[in-house]
Structure formats: structure tokens, C-alpha cells
Design a protein around this motif. Sequence first.
Motif, PDB file in Angstrom:
ATOM      1  N   PHE A  22       0.642  -1.159  -0.060  1.00  0.00           N
ATOM      2  CA  PHE A  22      -0.126   0.085  -0.011  1.00  0.00           C
ATOM      3  C   PHE A  22       0.888   1.247  -0.007  1.00  0.00           C
ATOM      4  N   ARG A  23       2.198   1.173  -0.317  1.00  0.00           N
ATOM      5  CA  ARG A  23       2.923   2.197  -0.065  1.00  0.00           C
ATOM      6  C   ARG A  23       3.417   2.645  -1.681  1.00  0.00           C
ATOM      7  N   ALA A  24       3.802   3.888  -1.763  1.00  0.00           N
ATOM      8  CA  ALA A  24       4.298   4.479  -3.212  1.00  0.00           C
ATOM      9  C   ALA A  24       5.523   3.965  -3.554  1.00  0.00           C
ATOM     10  N   ASN A  25       6.027   3.720  -4.786  1.00  0.00           N
ATOM     11  CA  ASN A  25       7.401   3.653  -5.038  1.00  0.00           C
ATOM     12  C   ASN A  25       8.114   4.810  -5.241  1.00  0.00           C
ATOM     13  N   ILE A  26       9.341   5.084  -4.526  1.00  0.00           N
ATOM     14  CA  ILE A  26      10.298   6.163  -5.138  1.00  0.00           C
ATOM     15  C   ILE A  26      11.213   5.509  -5.867  1.00  0.00           C
ATOM     16  N   PRO A  34      10.025   2.800   0.845  1.00  0.00           N
ATOM     17  CA  PRO A  34       8.768   3.389   0.077  1.00  0.00           C
ATOM     18  C   PRO A  34       8.303   4.862   0.654  1.00  0.00           C
ATOM     19  N   GLY A  35       7.641   5.349  -0.358  1.00  0.00           N
ATOM     20  CA  GLY A  35       6.576   6.383   0.028  1.00  0.00           C
ATOM     21  C   GLY A  35       5.637   6.551   0.698  1.00  0.00           C
ATOM     22  N   GLY A  36       4.598   7.465   0.499  1.00  0.00           N
ATOM     23  CA  GLY A  36       3.489   7.664   1.212  1.00  0.00           C
ATOM     24  C   GLY A  36       2.217   6.324   0.923  1.00  0.00           C
ATOM     25  N   PHE A  37       1.082   6.398   1.637  1.00  0.00           N
ATOM     26  CA  PHE A  37       0.385   5.388   1.494  1.00  0.00           C
ATOM     27  C   PHE A  37      -0.628   5.879   0.130  1.00  0.00           C
ATOM     28  N   THR A  38      -0.855   4.578  -0.595  1.00  0.00           N
ATOM     29  CA  THR A  38      -1.442   4.708  -1.931  1.00  0.00           C
ATOM     30  C   THR A  38      -2.095   3.383  -2.168  1.00  0.00           C
TER      31      THR A  38
END
Lengths: 269, 283
Positions: B33-37, B43-47
Motif C-alpha cells: 500500500f506504499r508508493a514507490n520512489i 517506500p513513499g506514502g500510502f497509496t
Amino acid sequence: MRKSLLDHLLDWTGRILLTAILGFVLLPFFVVAIASFNDGAILSFPPREWSLRWYANAFQYRDFGAGLVNSLKIAAFGATIALIAGAGFAYVLNRYDFRLKGVLNGILMSPLIIPNFTIGLGLLILSAAASLPRNLWLVVATHVIIVLPFVVRSVYVSLQNFERRYEQAAESLGGSPWHVLRTVTLPLLVPGLASGGLFAAILSFNEFTASLFVVNQSTQTLPVAMYNYVREYADPTLAAVSVLYVLAVAVILLVVHKFFRLEKVLNVE
Amino acid sequence: MTKRPFLGWFASPSILIAFGIAASFLAIVQYSFRANIPGALDPGGFTLENFTTLWKAVYGEAFLNTVLLCLWTALFTLLIGYPLAYAMVRARSARLRSAILLISLTPLFLGEIVRTYSWMIVLGNRGFLNAALMQMGLIDRPIPFMFTMTGVVIALVHFTLPIVVVMLAAALSHIDRNLERAATSLGAGRVRAFLTVTLPLSIPGIVAASSTAFAWTFSAFATPQMIGGGQVQTISTLVYQVGFASFNFPLAASLSLTGLLFTVAVLAIFNTGIRRLERIGGH
């Protein structure tokens, strides 16, 4: 009673079918054995000239030696830890009731359903998130998780066939719980423990998919080293390694079979 | 049960391991559920983006391939494994029984790499099978087995066979042979006795074995990767690619999670099937 023509026909069809299936199982190993003695660098059948150069190459390639040492270490540590934890758990499962027993059992058995690549990915992400080093112990932990269900099953089966009266006799003669455990219970469990541990070691030695996710260059296991070799080179060196591998495993299997009987270990009798 | 509560301590190492399994599973759920950087391991924020990405054709195709591979493999493994298990359980001599067991188990103890590599040599364009077929004059040009579904299924059947044989043998050895004898003494031929007595009684074993074959094939990685050669993509090969070629671990995590939920759903369906069959069988 005389056999009818139909019965003879059935018998022979069965025999031919059985031979064909056993041939299918063994075919790739025969072919790999022939390929390993092929002199050419490109695999072709039938080989034009024979040589042992790929065996020499296999022994000289350093990743195989290092991988073998890693694999042996990981299998030894992994099987020992899995045996201690698994035997303890099987014992508790068999003798003791507590809340959440079902949940604990479910989690520990879940690697039988969870694909190995998911287990490997999960542990890789976990170790990154917890900033744990990606060392040999991470690989050992991965293998322990994967082989534990097999150990628990093997020990649990021998606990179910266990004669509790020997323990009760020892207790009624005044043996303390620890004494009874050490001198009666454990010796009676030796066959189950041995087969569980051996099975765990063999499975761990062969484990590939989860390992691929958690190893690095210095901790790569023999199967991972072999996989990396196929991706880089097309020569038959790996055929030579495979033949040595098959021989080693066959010897181990025959020895295990001689002492424990595989039918018993696998509970198919 | 027992009066010795200290035994509970024997469970402590396994409790620790259970925590490890649960934690790594939660790590997968969390990452999916995390964004890919790009370029970063953290990982980034929830998405929910990862799961919407999975609707793309590549992933759909991999899912379809995986299901087809699992079904074909389960079917052929059963067709080959049943006679093997039957012969093993019914073999009169102990030596023949041992030999069948040892041979059918060898693939299990050799690991995926040795087996898959051996099949690459058998199935290659200049491999054993094509050379033999051309020598016999049956074909003029090599049949492409490598990088095809056919090749992957052949190798996967070999991969799954041992576990299916063991499960079927366990099921067959628990069938009371007197039932078959009774059928024969009442005038049924061997074929009829098998079809009307033994086969129906082994159905629960068949269902259990095929669901296990399904799960095993689903989790196979080296075989589709090496024999499929990137032409036959499965969930497992895509997870590895997304993780180690694109370093998109959140997407790899969501792909694994979806795959896992799918396997669990299929196994649940199989299990309901077993229960229903057992009810019909009057157990």
C-alpha cells in the motif's frame, strides 16, 4: 485360478506404462550425465567427442566451492534450529493446551501454502525495514521458516505413535519430569527427530527461490551460484556440477533408506 | 491434559519464529500500500496505486499463464502420478515398492536448479529430444520446446510429481483391499472393480493431491524462469523482475499479496470440494 487373456493384457500394459513413467522421471538425469562428458562448448546430441574438461572447470570455478560451503553451513544451522524449535512445538502441540494454540499452529504451518518467493520477498523487505544486515543469518532464518513445518509434522507423527505408558511407569517409580524427558521420552523419539532433521537439512540444502531474494554475493548458496552460472555461461559446466550433485544426493538417500526406510519417514506405509 | 505446565516453555523458540513469519507477512501487506520512489529502497506514502497498476495487460497475462500452467500441470501430474502410486502400493515385492518410491522421489531431493537445467538439455533445439526425433526421421526441423508453455509444463510435471505420488500413495494405502476383493468375488472384473470401488474411494486423495500440485506449481520460480526464458511470464517470475530489475518493491509486494490471496481462494474451493465429495461418499 488361471489368468484370462484380458488379465495378461492388463498386466503387460501396466508394466509398460510403469516403465515409461519411471523413464520419464529419470530421463533428464541420464541426458545431463551424457552432456557432462561432451567435449564441445555447445550442447549437442549426440556428443562428437568426450572429455572431462567441464568437471575440471566446475572444480575451478570459485563460486561453486564458496556456495557449497555456504549451503552446508546454512543447512546445518537451519536444520538444527528448525529441529529444536519444531520438536519443541510438536511436543507442546501433542501434550499441552493453551489459548492461541490454533493461531500459532496456523502461522507456523503457513509456509506450506505461502509460495517461497513471497516468503523471500517478505523477509527481504522486513530486513530492510528493520535495517537488519543481509548476512548468513538472514538466509538461515529464511530456511528455518521454510523447513519448520516438515520437522513439526515428522516429530508430531512419532509422538502420536508414542507409548505413553513408559513415561507413566518412569514417573510412578519416582522419576522427576526432566529425568523422564531425558531418559525415556527423548530416546524413544530419536527416529522421528533424526528423520525430521535429515529432511530439513536436505530441503534447506536444495532451497532456491526464497534464497535468491535474501542472499548477496558473499552469502550465495550453491543452487543460487548454479543459477547465476546458467544465466552467464552456456557451456556444459553445470551439467558436470549436476552429475556430482545427483550422485551426492543419491548416496545420502540410499543411506537414509537403509537406516530409516523412506516409507516410514514419509508415512506412506 | 498434562499436569506439567513447564512444558509450555518448549514452544518459546517456535513463538519467536511465528513472530518472524507474521512480521514478514505484515511487511508485504504494508509495502503493497506504499508508493514507490524510484532509486530508493524506502517506500513513499500510502497509496492504492499498486493495485490499480496490476490491472495492466502484462499482469493479467501473467495471472492467466500461471493459472493455465497450474491446471495443466495438476492434470498431467495426476495422470502420471496415479499409476505410479497405484503400482507402488500394490507391488508384491518390497524391493519393487522401494525402487518405485526412490525413483519417484529423486526429483524432490535434487532441487529446482538441477532438474530445470537437465530439462533444458532435454528440450533445447539441439537437445536430446529433438536430436532423437530427427535421428528417427520423425521431424525435419527441431520442435521449439524451450520458451513455450509445453516445455514449461513438461518440466513442471516432473517438478510436482514426487509430492503427488506420495499423497496418492498415502490415500491408496488406506483403502481397504477387502472391498475390492468383495467386488471381484461378486463377479466384477479387475477393470470394473477398480473403476467402481478403488477409484471412487481415492477421490479425496486425488483432490488433495491436485490442490497441492496447484499450490506447488504456483510457487515454482526457476522452472518458468529458465525454460520459459521470459516468454512465459508467471506471477513468480514477474515478482522477481519487478523487484530486482525495476527495484519497485511496493509493486512486487502487491503482486505477491494478490497471488497469495488467489492461491488461498483456489485451495479453499478445492477444500470445499473435498468436503462435499466426502459427504456424497457417506464418510
